[in-house]
Design a protein around this motif. Structure first.
Motif, short mmCIF file in Angstrom:
data_model
loop_
_atom_site.label_atom_id
_atom_site.label_comp_id
_atom_site.label_asym_id
_atom_site.label_seq_id
_atom_site.Cartn_x
_atom_site.Cartn_y
_atom_site.Cartn_z
N LYS A 108 20.18 28.87 47.14
CA LYS A 108 20.52 28.13 45.92
C LYS A 108 22.02 27.54 46.19
CE LYS A 108 17.85 30.08 42.30
NZ LYS A 108 17.63 31.99 41.32
N GLY A 109 22.80 28.90 46.61
CA GLY A 109 24.32 28.06 47.17
C GLY A 109 24.67 27.04 47.59
N ALA A 110 23.43 26.32 49.07
CA ALA A 110 23.42 26.02 49.53
C ALA A 110 22.86 24.49 48.87
CB ALA A 110 21.94 25.52 50.56
N MET A 111 22.80 24.47 48.02
CA MET A 111 21.02 23.64 47.05
C MET A 111 22.29 23.08 45.83
SD MET A 111 17.63 24.63 46.17
CE MET A 111 15.92 24.05 47.42
N SER A 112 23.17 24.45 45.28
CA SER A 112 23.91 23.59 44.61
C SER A 112 25.37 22.92 45.18
CB SER A 112 24.76 25.32 43.62
OG SER A 112 25.68 24.69 42.74
N ALA A 119 22.98 25.31 37.15
CA ALA A 119 22.26 26.49 37.50
C ALA A 119 20.23 26.22 37.06
CB ALA A 119 22.48 28.00 37.28
N VAL A 120 19.80 25.33 36.49
CA VAL A 120 18.54 25.64 35.37
C VAL A 120 17.86 25.28 36.75
CG1 VAL A 120 16.86 25.38 33.97
CG2 VAL A 120 19.12 26.29 33.30
N SER A 121 18.46 23.48 36.89
CA SER A 121 18.14 22.60 37.69
C SER A 121 18.12 23.34 39.73
CB SER A 121 19.06 21.36 37.72
OG SER A 121 19.51 20.35 36.78
N VAL A 122 19.04 23.96 39.39
CA VAL A 122 18.53 24.76 41.47
C VAL A 122 18.24 25.42 41.57
CG1 VAL A 122 19.57 26.17 43.20
CG2 VAL A 122 21.03 23.82 41.43
N SER A 123 17.88 26.32 40.61
CA SER A 123 16.85 27.23 40.32
C SER A 123 14.84 26.50 39.92
CB SER A 123 16.57 28.28 38.38
OG SER A 123 17.48 28.64 38.96
#
Length: 207
Positions: A108-112, A119-123
């Motif tokens: 998630k950190g990398a995607m962000s 955070a909602v989209s990344v999840s």
């Protein structure tokens, strides 16, 4: 930088849809109607179409690609998914070459960082990514490169201002050497100088 990643709300449908693709005839166009025909009529199921487009299984016009054929083949399916995942999420793999094995916080950190999304989209991205990874194989064999060793050059006697440097090259299928001769001729209008150079080469080289 990627603006976003595709996702499905109903990620539990990805595997059944792929199974249905294996059983069904290859369509001329992968459409909502085709999804209904293979048993997926929910509006949430339609998100698989943009997902498959981003993965390269479907062209922008909806036509199945060659990668779609691999998805239908149960012997190639997992490896094909792994290859397409690496391509779609290439920026994540640039951060961590084993990102599919990383924990949730790392992914998630990398995607962000890559997308800049909330955070909602990344999840949502994360859940689809992990679902795909659970169906894929990432252990395709690496290409082996043979090392080649260049032999030292052979020196040839200089004569009449001519300089020759002869690289020694071993033939791949037979013994012996091949020579690449470069001659640097002096600037002159006297043809006898050139004649002397070439006569010397003929006398000193075995061709």
């Amino acid at each position: 930088m990627a603006d976003d990643y595709p996702y499905m709300i109903s990620n539990n449908k990805i595997s059944p849809i792929i199974d249905a693709i294996h059983s069904a005839a290859k369509p001329s166009k992968f459409s909502h109607e085709f999804l209904k025909q293979i048993g997926f009529s929910s509006s949430n199921d339609r998100a698989v179409i943009p997902l498959f487009k981003r993965l390269g299984f479907i062209a922008e016009n909806g036509a199945p690609t060659n990668f779609y054929d691999d998805l239908k083949d149960t012997t190639k399916r997992a490896s094909a998914l792994g290859a397409r995942i690496r391509d779609l999420y290439s920026e994540l793999y640039a951060i961590n070459t084993k990102i599919h094995n990383a924990n949730e916080d790392v992914i998630k950190g990398a995607m962000s960082r890559v997308t800049g999304k909330d955070a909602v989209s990344v999840s949502r991205y994360y859940m689809t990514f992990k679902t795909l990874c659970g169906l894929a194989k990432f252990d395709a064999p690496q290409i082996q490169h043979e090392e080649s060793i260049e032999p030292p050059p052979v020196k040839v006697k200089e004569n009449g201002g001519a300089t020759t440097e002869v690289p020694q090259m071993a033939a791949p299928s037979q013994a012996g050497f091949h020579y690449n001769i470069q001659i640097h001729l002096p600037a002159t209008t006297d043809i006898s100088v050139y004649n002397a150079i070439f006569k010397s080469l003929k006398d000193n080289l075995i061709i």
